[in-house]
Motif scaffolding. Structure first.
Motif, PDB file in Angstrom:
ATOM      1  N   GLY A   1      -2.680  -6.569  -7.026  1.00  0.00           N
ATOM      2  CA  GLY A   1      -2.240  -5.259  -6.555  1.00  0.00           C
ATOM      3  C   GLY A   1      -3.347  -4.455  -5.899  1.00  0.00           C
ATOM      4  N   LEU A   2      -4.470  -5.090  -5.605  1.00  0.00           N
ATOM      5  CA  LEU A   2      -5.592  -4.385  -4.990  1.00  0.00           C
ATOM      6  C   LEU A   2      -5.315  -3.977  -3.547  1.00  0.00           C
ATOM      7  CD1 LEU A   2      -8.536  -6.557  -6.374  1.00  0.00           C
ATOM      8  CD2 LEU A   2      -7.854  -4.270  -7.124  1.00  0.00           C
ATOM      9  N   ASP A   3      -4.223  -4.450  -2.989  1.00  0.00           N
ATOM     10  CA  ASP A   3      -3.881  -4.116  -1.598  1.00  0.00           C
ATOM     11  C   ASP A   3      -2.938  -2.922  -1.494  1.00  0.00           C
ATOM     12  OD1 ASP A   3      -1.721  -5.393  -2.717  1.00  0.00           O
ATOM     13  OD2 ASP A   3      -1.288  -6.616  -0.951  1.00  0.00           O
ATOM     14  N   TRP A   4      -2.714  -2.189  -2.561  1.00  0.00           N
ATOM     15  CA  TRP A   4      -1.662  -1.180  -2.597  1.00  0.00           C
ATOM     16  C   TRP A   4      -1.864  -0.045  -1.601  1.00  0.00           C
ATOM     17  CZ3 TRP A   4      -1.173   3.934  -4.678  1.00  0.00           C
ATOM     18  CH2 TRP A   4      -2.356   4.485  -5.157  1.00  0.00           C
ATOM     19  N   LEU A   5      -3.085   0.229  -1.142  1.00  0.00           N
ATOM     20  CA  LEU A   5      -3.310   1.257  -0.119  1.00  0.00           C
ATOM     21  C   LEU A   5      -3.812   0.678   1.199  1.00  0.00           C
ATOM     22  CD1 LEU A   5      -4.826   4.236  -2.145  1.00  0.00           C
ATOM     23  CD2 LEU A   5      -2.622   4.134  -1.000  1.00  0.00           C
ATOM     24  N   LEU A   6      -3.799  -0.626   1.326  1.00  0.00           N
ATOM     25  CA  LEU A   6      -4.308  -1.256   2.552  1.00  0.00           C
ATOM     26  C   LEU A   6      -3.514  -0.816   3.778  1.00  0.00           C
ATOM     27  CD1 LEU A   6      -6.251  -3.177   3.933  1.00  0.00           C
ATOM     28  CD2 LEU A   6      -4.744  -5.077   3.270  1.00  0.00           C
ATOM     29  N   GLU A   7      -2.198  -0.780   3.666  1.00  0.00           N
ATOM     30  CA  GLU A   7      -1.382  -0.365   4.830  1.00  0.00           C
ATOM     31  C   GLU A   7      -1.626   1.092   5.202  1.00  0.00           C
ATOM     32  OE1 GLU A   7       0.344  -2.170   6.999  1.00  0.00           O
ATOM     33  OE2 GLU A   7      -0.331  -3.941   5.890  1.00  0.00           O
ATOM     34  N   ALA A   8      -2.023   1.927   4.255  1.00  0.00           N
ATOM     35  CA  ALA A   8      -2.359   3.317   4.564  1.00  0.00           C
ATOM     36  C   ALA A   8      -3.680   3.408   5.331  1.00  0.00           C
ATOM     37  CB  ALA A   8      -2.442   4.143   3.282  1.00  0.00           C
ATOM     38  N   ALA A   9      -4.553   2.424   5.150  1.00  0.00           N
ATOM     39  CA  ALA A   9      -5.843   2.434   5.836  1.00  0.00           C
ATOM     40  C   ALA A   9      -5.703   2.125   7.320  1.00  0.00           C
ATOM     41  CB  ALA A   9      -6.781   1.417   5.182  1.00  0.00           C
TER      42      ALA A   9
END
Length: 163
Positions: free
Chosen positions: A139-147
């Motif tokens: 779940g470490l990618d949970w804000l990747l799309e926001a970046a």
């Protein structure tokens, strides 16, 4: 009723982004533990040192854990509070930041230098992967799309020196 404060560990987590070398799109830096494949695909991150901001922690951890060069901080994206049972604290706050690099390498091996914070000598494989194919675990990618839109917006801004 008296206030009750949580005992927590502060961590900084890094999304290191760069443009795809051969066309439109972005890549993110991921790392794999050479000696512990069960650790999965991760992004750099770790515990904050006294007086260090979450962004500073993310920058330091990215460099220590992967050896990536030429980091430029973008911004903090957000934080997640997690109940944990594997550290001395009841809770952990992971603060996610994005940053960019001009490091031209696509993949490399890296040994974490002696820093005294428990990762000394760990062998990592660092590699850039397209955002949609990153395979980031836990779940470490949970804000990747926001970046992504924030990175693109910053890239579109005029250079203040040449403007």
């Amino acid at each position: 009723m008296p206030e009750q404060f949580l005992k927590f560990r502060q961590r900084g987590t890094a999304y290191v982004l760069r443009d795809l070398p051969d066309g439109p799109g972005l890549e993110v830096l991921v790392m794999l533990h050479v000696d512990r494949p069960e650790a999965g695909v991760q992004v750099p991150g770790g515990g904050a040192r006294p007086g260090e901001t979450p962004g500073e922690t993310a920058m330091r951890e990215a460099a220590e854990e992967t050896g990536v060069r030429d980091l430029v901080f973008g911004e903090v994206l957000g934080s997640k509070l997690m109940k944990v049972d594997w550290v001395a604290y009841d809770y952990q706050v992971n603060t996610y930041s994005w940053m960019t690099t001009t490091d031209p390498r696509d993949a490399w091996q890296h040994t974490v230098p002696h820093t005294g914070d428990g990762d000394d000598g760990l062998r990592m494989r660092a590699e850039f992967r397209p955002i949609g194919e990153s395979g980031i675990d836990w779940g470490l990618d949970w804000l990747l799309e926001a970046a992504v839109p924030r990175y693109l917006a910053r890239r579109a801004e005029p250079d203040p020196v040449s403007a």
